[in-house]
Design an enzyme around this catalytic site. Structure first.
Site, PDB file in Angstrom:
ATOM      1  N   GLU A 167       0.814  -1.209   0.000  1.00  0.00           N
ATOM      2  CA  GLU A 167       0.000   0.000   0.000  1.00  0.00           C
ATOM      3  C   GLU A 167       0.854   1.267   0.000  1.00  0.00           C
ATOM      4  O   GLU A 167       0.358   2.349  -0.257  1.00  0.00           O
ATOM      5  CB  GLU A 167      -0.924   0.001   1.228  1.00  0.00           C
ATOM      6  CG  GLU A 167      -1.965  -1.111   1.180  1.00  0.00           C
ATOM      7  CD  GLU A 167      -2.723  -1.276   2.489  1.00  0.00           C
ATOM      8  OE1 GLU A 167      -3.807  -1.855   2.460  1.00  0.00           O
ATOM      9  OE2 GLU A 167      -2.221  -0.836   3.538  1.00  0.00           O
ATOM     10  N   GLY A 194     -12.547  -3.754   2.372  1.00  0.00           N
ATOM     11  CA  GLY A 194     -13.588  -4.581   1.773  1.00  0.00           C
ATOM     12  C   GLY A 194     -14.863  -3.755   1.636  1.00  0.00           C
ATOM     13  O   GLY A 194     -15.236  -3.021   2.552  1.00  0.00           O
ATOM     14  N   MET A 226      -9.168  -2.622   8.986  1.00  0.00           N
ATOM     15  CA  MET A 226      -8.687  -3.082  10.278  1.00  0.00           C
ATOM     16  C   MET A 226      -7.885  -2.036  11.062  1.00  0.00           C
ATOM     17  O   MET A 226      -7.300  -2.379  12.093  1.00  0.00           O
ATOM     18  CB  MET A 226      -7.855  -4.363  10.083  1.00  0.00           C
ATOM     19  CG  MET A 226      -8.656  -5.475   9.415  1.00  0.00           C
ATOM     20  SD  MET A 226      -7.722  -6.987   9.081  1.00  0.00           S
ATOM     21  CE  MET A 226      -7.428  -7.598  10.726  1.00  0.00           C
ATOM     22  N   GLU A 227      -7.848  -0.789  10.601  1.00  0.00           N
ATOM     23  CA  GLU A 227      -7.003   0.201  11.281  1.00  0.00           C
ATOM     24  C   GLU A 227      -7.620   1.584  11.477  1.00  0.00           C
ATOM     25  O   GLU A 227      -7.329   2.256  12.486  1.00  0.00           O
ATOM     26  CB  GLU A 227      -5.668   0.417  10.491  1.00  0.00           C
ATOM     27  CG  GLU A 227      -4.782  -0.787  10.369  1.00  0.00           C
ATOM     28  CD  GLU A 227      -5.187  -1.714   9.232  1.00  0.00           C
ATOM     29  OE1 GLU A 227      -5.894  -1.244   8.310  1.00  0.00           O
ATOM     30  OE2 GLU A 227      -4.823  -2.902   9.274  1.00  0.00           O
ATOM     31  N   ASP A 267     -11.960  -5.925  -2.364  1.00  0.00           N
ATOM     32  CA  ASP A 267     -12.827  -7.114  -2.319  1.00  0.00           C
ATOM     33  C   ASP A 267     -14.185  -6.683  -1.791  1.00  0.00           C
ATOM     34  O   ASP A 267     -14.374  -5.533  -1.401  1.00  0.00           O
ATOM     35  CB  ASP A 267     -12.192  -8.179  -1.413  1.00  0.00           C
ATOM     36  CG  ASP A 267     -12.013  -7.673   0.007  1.00  0.00           C
ATOM     37  OD1 ASP A 267     -12.948  -7.816   0.800  1.00  0.00           O
ATOM     38  OD2 ASP A 267     -10.946  -7.098   0.333  1.00  0.00           O
TER      39      ASP A 267
HETATM   40  N1  ADE Z   1      -9.108  -4.931   4.062  1.00  0.00           N
HETATM   41  C1  ADE Z   1      -9.327  -5.277   2.779  1.00  0.00           C
HETATM   42  N2  ADE Z   1     -10.357  -6.144   2.683  1.00  0.00           N
HETATM   43  C2  ADE Z   1     -10.785  -6.371   3.952  1.00  0.00           C
HETATM   44  C3  ADE Z   1     -11.795  -7.193   4.511  1.00  0.00           C
HETATM   45  N3  ADE Z   1     -12.555  -7.958   3.738  1.00  0.00           N
HETATM   46  N4  ADE Z   1     -11.951  -7.185   5.863  1.00  0.00           N
HETATM   47  C4  ADE Z   1     -11.149  -6.423   6.642  1.00  0.00           C
HETATM   48  N5  ADE Z   1     -10.171  -5.634   6.157  1.00  0.00           N
HETATM   49  C5  ADE Z   1      -9.982  -5.607   4.823  1.00  0.00           C
END
Ligand code: ADE
Length: 250
Positions: free
Chosen positions: A17, A83, A180-181, A204
């Site tokens: 990234e 995501g 996640m951050e 995704d």
């Molecule tokens: N970062 C990218 N895709 C993710 C997902 N599906 N869940 C959590 N963090 C992500």
């Protein structure tokens, strides 16, 4: 030091990234703190510190604290992937956070679900003017991508099933994306009164295919997208030099 002389923090969770951002920086020097490498340098006329936060809320909060305490950054920009959750967002779209929330925070029944105990809030606002500039920058840098602004949710979980993604959508219907951050950085920045902006490209759909889509996207696209958006943002920021001073957080 005048606030605008202080460096701007550029943060990514993973190597992919941030690698293209690092490649564009000049006068680079590296300092290791707490197992992380902090890259000082210049980019488009700004002093910057680039760093990998590591993955998850604790790693992100730790990195943010070091950036503030040791590197005296004036503001933070987080760039990376997420995501997609909302029905109308798709892989390749860009989401800029206006608000961030920790979807795995639950101290109920003592406190309402998602509320951070003792802070009295669940949602942390990003810096309004930086966020608006980041939206414009993403639209200009990636004209082929759709750019959305809204709620991003964070938790210590890679969401990789349609069932879990649907549960999150039911509980937090305005959430555009999950990662996640971001919300951990937002909590630290709120405590210090520091401006934060977060931009995520959707790798995704947080469903049963999430892990394969994520791996491919991160390898092929994430770094170029991050570098393009951050470069455009820093160029535009030179035209509004006091953006963080004029719009303080808190
Ligand atoms: N970062 C990218 N895709 C993710 C997902 N599906 N869940 C959590 N963090 C992500």
């Amino acid at each position: 030091m005048h606030p605008s002389d202080k460096p701007i923090a550029l943060i990514g969770a993973m190597q992919e990234e941030l690698v293209a951002v690092l490649a564009c920086m000049t006068g680079v020097s590296c300092q290791a703190v707490a197992g992380r490498q902090f890259w000082r340098g210049h980019l488009h006329g700004h002093a910057v510190v680039a760093v990998l936060s590591g993955i998850g809320k604790v790693a992100a909060a730790m990195t943010a604290t070091v950036l503030i305490e040791k590197f005296q950054v004036q503001c933070m920009v987080f760039t990376g992937v997420a995501g997609g959750l909302a029905r109308h967002v798709k892989v390749g779209d860009v989401v800029v956070a206006t608000e961030l929330l920790q979807h795995d925070m639950d101290a109920s029944p003592l406190f309402p679900k998602y509320e951070v105990p003792m802070l009295g809030c669940a949602r942390f606002k990003s810096h309004h003017a930086m966020t608006a500039l980041l939206v414009q920058s993403a639209q200009h840098a990636l004209p082929q991508a759709q750019v959305h602004a809204g709620l991003i949710i964070s938790g210590d979980q890679f969401v990789s099933s349609a069932a879990e993604s649907q549960r999150l959508q039911r509980e937090l219907p305005d959430a555009l994306a999950v990662e996640m951050e971001g919300a951990a950085l937002a909590q630290v920045c709120r405590d210090y009164g520091l401006p934060l902006a977060v931009v995520r490209t959707l790798s995704d759909r947080a469903d049963d295919e999430a892990h394969t889509d994520f791996t491919q996207f991160v390898k092929d696209v994430a770094s170029q997208y991050s570098a393009a958006i951050v470069s455009e943002f820093l160029k535009r920021l030179r035209l509004v030099p006091n953006i963080t001073a004029a719009n303080p957080v808190v």
